[in-house]
Scaffold this active site. Structure first.
Site, mmCIF file in Angstrom:
data_model
loop_
_atom_site.group_PDB
_atom_site.id
_atom_site.type_symbol
_atom_site.label_atom_id
_atom_site.label_comp_id
_atom_site.label_asym_id
_atom_site.label_seq_id
_atom_site.Cartn_x
_atom_site.Cartn_y
_atom_site.Cartn_z
ATOM 1 N N GLY A 66 0.464 5.682 8.788
ATOM 2 C CA GLY A 66 -0.788 6.098 9.383
ATOM 3 C C GLY A 66 -1.674 4.943 9.809
ATOM 4 N N SER A 67 -2.973 5.101 9.567
ATOM 5 C CA SER A 67 -3.960 4.159 10.092
ATOM 6 C C SER A 67 -3.914 2.774 9.468
ATOM 7 C CB SER A 67 -5.366 4.751 9.926
ATOM 8 O OG SER A 67 -5.501 5.920 10.706
ATOM 9 N N THR A 68 -3.122 2.583 8.412
ATOM 10 C CA THR A 68 -3.003 1.237 7.847
ATOM 11 C C THR A 68 -2.342 0.283 8.837
ATOM 12 O OG1 THR A 68 -0.890 1.802 6.783
ATOM 13 C CG2 THR A 68 -2.898 2.054 5.455
ATOM 14 N N MET A 69 -1.747 0.820 9.919
ATOM 15 C CA MET A 69 -1.117 -0.005 10.945
ATOM 16 C C MET A 69 -2.080 -0.403 12.065
ATOM 17 S SD MET A 69 2.114 -0.521 10.128
ATOM 18 C CE MET A 69 1.571 -0.640 8.414
ATOM 19 N N LYS A 70 -3.256 0.154 12.098
ATOM 20 C CA LYS A 70 -4.176 -0.106 13.217
ATOM 21 C C LYS A 70 -4.566 -1.574 13.389
ATOM 22 C CE LYS A 70 -5.943 4.578 13.633
ATOM 23 N NZ LYS A 70 -7.032 5.539 13.391
#
Length: 578
Positions: free
Chosen positions: A300-304
């Site tokens: 999820g958003s931990t890759m942003k």
């Protein structure tokens, strides 16, 4: 004339008998000669082996299994004395010791065995010379067996593996089988080093059992101790914080990993549910799985931060750039944020976790360049820890990525990682763009590492992530009083056949202190069932607890500006109180 015939007939009988005896003697002699020739010339090994069975003896000198310790020499796995209780059924039959019913009942009671079943087994095997009744019994049980003094029942010294930390480090340390061979975790990974080589003494004995000749002596090779990189104090803190969160949010499982940013050493790795390696009876096999290295999830958003960092590295945006977050479509898929944010800065993209913002940054890059950035951060390959069963996750460099896939990849869909991989990625960000392999062993010197991103841009992105834990960010619950913390929360639905289901997982990963990151932590809470389920809400507090304890445990000084801010706040509160 008649007398002459009778005499001649008698002489013939005597001659026949003599010839028969001579023939029999020759036959016996030839048979013996043939047998001797067969044994001496054709098959001498069997005769030699039979002789050696009667006179050759070997004594083995066993060595204790080596210890496993943490980085501060706290014992995680040790060998303690134990005893095997065994029986010689032939001796039992010869002495009829089974008639001592009360003693046999007492023996099987202390060994927790069924009396009727075991005694029947002994009676059915009158010629058998050996079988175990119980392995790895305690010294107290051994003393009791000695006092019973039952003929045919004997003790043999052996050792038993004991794990002082119990369930806290069970997945990482692993365990051995009843014969002392490692079958899980570090016990299996370093089995050969921990085992050593037993010594052996071979000699000839005479008929009275006395040694007459020493043939050979093989010295024992002592085992080596293994010093892991983990800190048992921190391991305990991590496990307890994780266990409390999984219970609080009624989650199915959870994992957390703590990494030293500058060395790549794994300081803690915890999973829940866990198990007690000292008593594995009736434990479901799935509990033995080290979820932090085997279970993969879309992060999820931990890759942003990867999308922002890649755009900065390629030069399509600058540190002060503004990005239009107007919703758009690709192939029928609508990219939109829960709330329209308009034109926002890179910091706001990270702070408010804008899907549209990172998707536009990713789509403005060459596809190969963006995909390689994920690979450089260690996704799609093992972390270098060497842990058995570690998954490389799911990520392909060679596939043809569509625009839609690139857009969703920017916010963590289309890639699957382990908790350990996520921790390594954030350790790379904390190390200002230098990637190092992770290690489960304490290292004498940190590895050199490989620079994958520039220090300037990586440091800038880390500072952007600080906004996530502040007011207005997605994870203020992850803040640590007195320290500047940078991180990113994530929440992702779990893939099922044909799409995505209703179950989801929450994550938080980050580093601290921001000015000079020392520690990287990744937390995953799987399938929370409460009304609270976002990554910042379920994983953020676990991160804060672990990070705060770690920074204090390692005497890492609080950030000066944080101290000043807190002091002004305290003064304001004091004035208000007056």
């Amino acid at each position: 004339m008649a007398m002459s015939k009778v005499k001649k007939s008698a002489e013939n009988v005597v001659l026949w008998r003599v010839m028969l005896m001579i023939a029999v003697m020759v036959l016996v002699f030839c048979t013996l000669l043939a047998r001797a020739a067969y044994l001496q010339i054709i098959q001498p090994d069997e005769l030699r082996e039979q002789g050696e069975l009667r006179s050759l003896r070997s004594e083995s000198h066993q060595v204790q299994r080596g210890m496993i310790t943490d980085r501060n020499n706290f014992e995680l796995a040790v060998s303690v004395p134990a005893f095997a209780v065994w029986v010689d059924p032939k001796v039992v039959h010869d002495t009829k010791s089974w008639e001592q019913t009360e003693k046999w009942q007492a023996l099987f009671a202390v060994l927790d065995l069924d009396f009727k079943q075991e005694i029947a087994k002994i009676k059915k095997s009158p010629k058998k010379r050996f079988f175990y009744l119980k392995r790895q019994s305690s010294s107290a049980v051994a003393d009791y067996v000695r006092q019973l003094n039952l003929p045919g029942v004997y003790l043999r010294e052996e050792s038993k593996r004991f794990y002082p930390s119990g369930e806290i480090a069970a997945h990482l340390v692993g365990f051995t089988n009843i014969d002392g061979q490692g079958i899980e975790g570090a016990e299996k990974l370093f089995n050969q080093v921990l085992t050593g080589t037993p010594g052996e003494r071979t000699y000839q004995k005479d008929a009275k059992g006395r040694q007459v000749e020493l043939l050979s002596v093989k010295s024992a090779v002592p085992p080596k101790n293994i010093q892991l990189s983990i800190d048992q104090r921190l391991q305990s803190i991590t496990y307890r914080a994780l266990k409390a969160a999984v219970k609080s949010y009624a989650a199915s499982s959870g994992s957390a990993v703590v990494v030293d940013v500058h060395t790549g050493e794994i300081l803690a790795m915890a999973n829940t549910p866990s198990f007690n390696p000292n008593n594995r009876a009736n434990v479901n096999q799935h509990r033995f799985r080290n979820r932090a290295i085997t279970d993969v999830f879309e992060p999820g958003s931990t890759m942003k931060p990867v999308a922002v960092l890649s755009a900065l590295e390629f030069g399509t945006v600058k540190q002060d750039s503004i990005v239009d977050t107007t919703p758009f479509k690709i192939g029928g898929k609508r990219f939109a944020d829960p709330r329209f944010l308009g034109d926002i800065s890179l910091e706001t993209i990270i702070q408010r976790s804008s899907n549209v913002g990172v998707a536009k940054l990713a789509l403005g890059l060459p596809k190969d360049y963006f995909v390689v950035a994920f690979h450089e951060l260690g996704l799609g390959e093992v972390t270098g820890s060497g842990l058995l069963g570690e998954s490389s996750g799911m990520f392909s460099l060679s596939r043809r990525w569509s625009d839609l896939e690139i857009g969703t990849l920017s916010y963590g869909y289309g890639v699957a990682v382990t908790t350990l991989q996520l921790a390594k990625m954030y350790a790379t960000l904390g190390a200002k763009g230098v990637s190092r392999p992770l290690s489960i062993l304490k290292l004498p010197e940190p590895p050199e590492g490989k620079r994958v991103f520039s220090e300037k841009n990586t440091d800038f992105v880390v500072h952007l992530m600080e906004s996530v834990v502040k007011r207005g960010g997605t994870a203020p619950q992850a803040s640590v009083p007195g320290y500047r913390v940078a991180g990113k929360s994530g929440t992702a639905y779990k893939a099922i056949k044909g799409g995505y289901g209703d179950e989801l997982s929450g994550f938080f990963a980050g580093v601290a202190p921001v000015n000079d990151p020392q520690i990287a932590i990744a937390v995953m809470i799987n399938e929370p069932q409460s009304d609270v389920f976002h990554g910042g809400e379920v994983a953020g507090p676990v991160f804060a607890k672990i990070m705060g304890s770690t920074l204090q445990l390692y005497n890492i000084a609080p950030d000066e500006n944080q101290i000043e801010t807190l002091s002004r706040k305290d003064l304001k509160e004091d004035k208000h109180g007056l």
